[in-house]
Design an enzyme around this catalytic site. Sequence first.
Site, PDB file in Angstrom:
ATOM      1  CD  GLU A  17      32.182   9.930   3.457  1.00  0.00           C
ATOM      2  OE1 GLU A  17      32.073  11.141   3.705  1.00  0.00           O
ATOM      3  OE2 GLU A  17      32.296   9.072   4.335  1.00  0.00           O
ATOM      4  CB  SER A 152      29.507  12.178   1.957  1.00  0.00           C
ATOM      5  OG  SER A 152      30.822  12.619   2.195  1.00  0.00           O
ATOM      6  CE1 TYR A 222      31.947  16.736   0.012  1.00  0.00           C
ATOM      7  CE2 TYR A 222      30.137  15.174  -0.033  1.00  0.00           C
ATOM      8  CZ  TYR A 222      31.178  15.782   0.638  1.00  0.00           C
ATOM      9  OH  TYR A 222      31.446  15.431   1.924  1.00  0.00           O
ATOM     10  NE  ARG A 261      31.633  19.838   9.440  1.00  0.00           N
ATOM     11  CZ  ARG A 261      31.421  19.130   8.317  1.00  0.00           C
ATOM     12  NH1 ARG A 261      32.248  19.214   7.301  1.00  0.00           N
ATOM     13  NH2 ARG A 261      30.384  18.323   8.237  1.00  0.00           N
ATOM     14  CG  ASP A 263      28.527  18.964  11.095  1.00  0.00           C
ATOM     15  OD1 ASP A 263      29.506  19.706  11.246  1.00  0.00           O
ATOM     16  OD2 ASP A 263      28.443  18.121  10.182  1.00  0.00           O
ATOM     17  CD  GLU A 277      27.770  14.155  10.810  1.00  0.00           C
ATOM     18  OE1 GLU A 277      28.147  12.974  10.951  1.00  0.00           O
ATOM     19  OE2 GLU A 277      27.737  14.708   9.704  1.00  0.00           O
ATOM     20  CG  ASN A 279      31.599  14.992  10.268  1.00  0.00           C
ATOM     21  OD1 ASN A 279      31.156  13.968   9.787  1.00  0.00           O
ATOM     22  ND2 ASN A 279      30.856  16.070  10.467  1.00  0.00           N
ATOM     23  N   GLY A 283      35.453  17.080   5.394  1.00  0.00           N
ATOM     24  CA  GLY A 283      35.930  17.518   4.082  1.00  0.00           C
ATOM     25  C   GLY A 283      37.090  18.480   4.315  1.00  0.00           C
TER      26      GLY A 283
HETATM   27  N1  LIG Z   1      17.512  15.116  12.495  1.00  0.00           N
HETATM   28  C1  LIG Z   1      17.682  15.901  11.421  1.00  0.00           C
HETATM   29  N2  LIG Z   1      16.903  17.010  11.247  1.00  0.00           N
HETATM   30  C2  LIG Z   1      17.068  17.809  10.156  1.00  0.00           C
HETATM   31  N3  LIG Z   1      17.952  17.564   9.174  1.00  0.00           N
HETATM   32  C3  LIG Z   1      18.750  16.471   9.279  1.00  0.00           C
HETATM   33  C4  LIG Z   1      18.646  15.593  10.409  1.00  0.00           C
HETATM   34  N4  LIG Z   1      19.551  14.611  10.248  1.00  0.00           N
HETATM   35  C5  LIG Z   1      20.171  14.858   9.092  1.00  0.00           C
HETATM   36  N5  LIG Z   1      19.695  15.960   8.491  1.00  0.00           N
HETATM   37  C6  LIG Z   1      20.145  16.497   7.182  1.00  0.00           C
HETATM   38  O1  LIG Z   1      20.916  15.494   6.531  1.00  0.00           O
HETATM   39  C7  LIG Z   1      22.282  15.892   6.373  1.00  0.00           C
HETATM   40  C8  LIG Z   1      23.220  14.729   6.603  1.00  0.00           C
HETATM   41  O2  LIG Z   1      23.011  14.163   7.887  1.00  0.00           O
HETATM   42  P1  LIG Z   1      24.245  13.767   8.827  1.00  0.00           P
HETATM   43  O3  LIG Z   1      23.704  13.133  10.058  1.00  0.00           O
HETATM   44  O4  LIG Z   1      25.108  14.943   9.014  1.00  0.00           O
HETATM   45  O5  LIG Z   1      24.957  12.650   7.971  1.00  0.00           O
HETATM   46  P2  LIG Z   1      26.426  12.532   7.314  1.00  0.00           P
HETATM   47  O6  LIG Z   1      27.251  11.848   8.342  1.00  0.00           O
HETATM   48  O7  LIG Z   1      26.235  11.693   6.105  1.00  0.00           O
HETATM   49  O8  LIG Z   1      26.904  13.925   7.008  1.00  0.00           O
HETATM   50  C9  LIG Z   1      22.449  17.022   7.372  1.00  0.00           C
HETATM   51  O9  LIG Z   1      23.474  17.898   6.978  1.00  0.00           O
HETATM   52  C10 LIG Z   1      21.063  17.681   7.343  1.00  0.00           C
HETATM   53  O10 LIG Z   1      20.913  18.499   6.179  1.00  0.00           O
HETATM   54 MG   LIG Z   2      26.915  15.583   8.223  1.00  0.00          MG
END
Ligand SMILES: Nc1ncnc2c1ncn2[C@@H]1O[C@H](COP(=O)(O)OP(=O)(O)O)[C@@H](O)[C@H]1O
Ligand SMILES: [Mg+2]
Length: 318
Positions: A17, A152, A222, A261, A263, A277, A279, A283
């Site tokens: 990143e 990311s 991004y 943040r 999510d 998650e 963070n 960003g």
């Molecule tokens: N269990 C899930 N169900 C639906 N969409 C998911 C799920 N896990 C991840 N995603 C999709 O993938 C994206 C990135 O996942 P995330 O766990 O937030 O990883 P990162 O830490 O890389 O941001 C999320 O913003 C969402 O769009």
């Molecule tokens: Mg994420």
Amino acid sequence: MTERLRVAVLAGGPSAEHEVSLQSAQAVLDALPRDLYEPIPVIIDRQGRWPLDLRRDVADVVFPVLHGPYGEDGVIQGHLETLRLPYVGCGVLASAVAMDKVAMKRTFLAEDLPVSPYVWFTRHDWDTATDHWGLVKSLDWPMYVKPANMGSSIGISRVTSMEELSTGVELAFGYDRVVVVEQGVNGRELICGVLGDHDTPQASVPGELLVNGDWLDYESKYLSQSEIATIPAVLPEQVAEEVRMLSLRAYQAIGGYGLARVDFLWEEGTGRLYVLEINTMPGFTARSVYARAWESSGLAYPDLLRRLIDLAMARSGS
Ligand SMILES: Nc1ncnc2c1ncn2[C@@H]1O[C@H](COP(=O)(O)OP(=O)(O)O)[C@@H](O)[C@H]1O
Ligand SMILES: [Mg+2]
């Protein structure tokens, strides 16, 4: 006039990143109020080399605007602790727990926070399993395959078959020896900013990320030119309130300090909210959803920076 605080703004670093961090850090450098602060840019290269040595009394406080492993996972935070330098954001443990998706989910589950079904396994487990299906059979399709430590959307795949799963798992193992597979939630993506100390953190208005296609991959986060979020999110008041409460609980579950943040995925049909998650260094440009969520809650970006630096100084007792 009192002395200006020298703020070392750490940027770049060896994680995947790197680029995202350079953008976030530039925004911080541009917006730090000059009457209060003297910004010192510190761009760490991809090999982890520093342009200057923080041991030489060059900074009063450090703002690690670094994303991903090394900068957001407690490594830098531990380094700054050994230097006894105040720094912005979460401490060692909170950073480490938030960066590792397995540790994060265990922490949330232990505090009764809603997490979507998932499994995890190591490279060794995968390579020695006689039946890969056995590792994920408790989950329904689609599934999301992720390296345990990253951000990311790097190394993440959405998969709908065993063949895609195998490809996704190999990709994810390129980033970490531990892989998480999650059951997909068909829901709207919400975010909420948290700001403050351990005991009395505050939550911003929630925002909604606009998803074009199935999910938010790196490109849509991004590189896309389209508007990425609605802030504040247009939600029933009670859902917005639940998002804010769960965000504060998630923050306190990891022992958050400074900012984070949180999510979510909101399954509109069933009304279920899942914490996706947390963070600890999201960003961070002025146009990033974290900053916009605070702006919309009445705290402009330069004031947000000031608040974060005050919190850093307060923790160190300076
Ligand atoms: N269990 C899930 N169900 C639906 N969409 C998911 C799920 N896990 C991840 N995603 C999709 O993938 C994206 C990135 O996942 P995330 O766990 O937030 O990883 P990162 O830490 O890389 O941001 C999320 O913003 C969402 O769009
Ligand atoms: Mg994420």
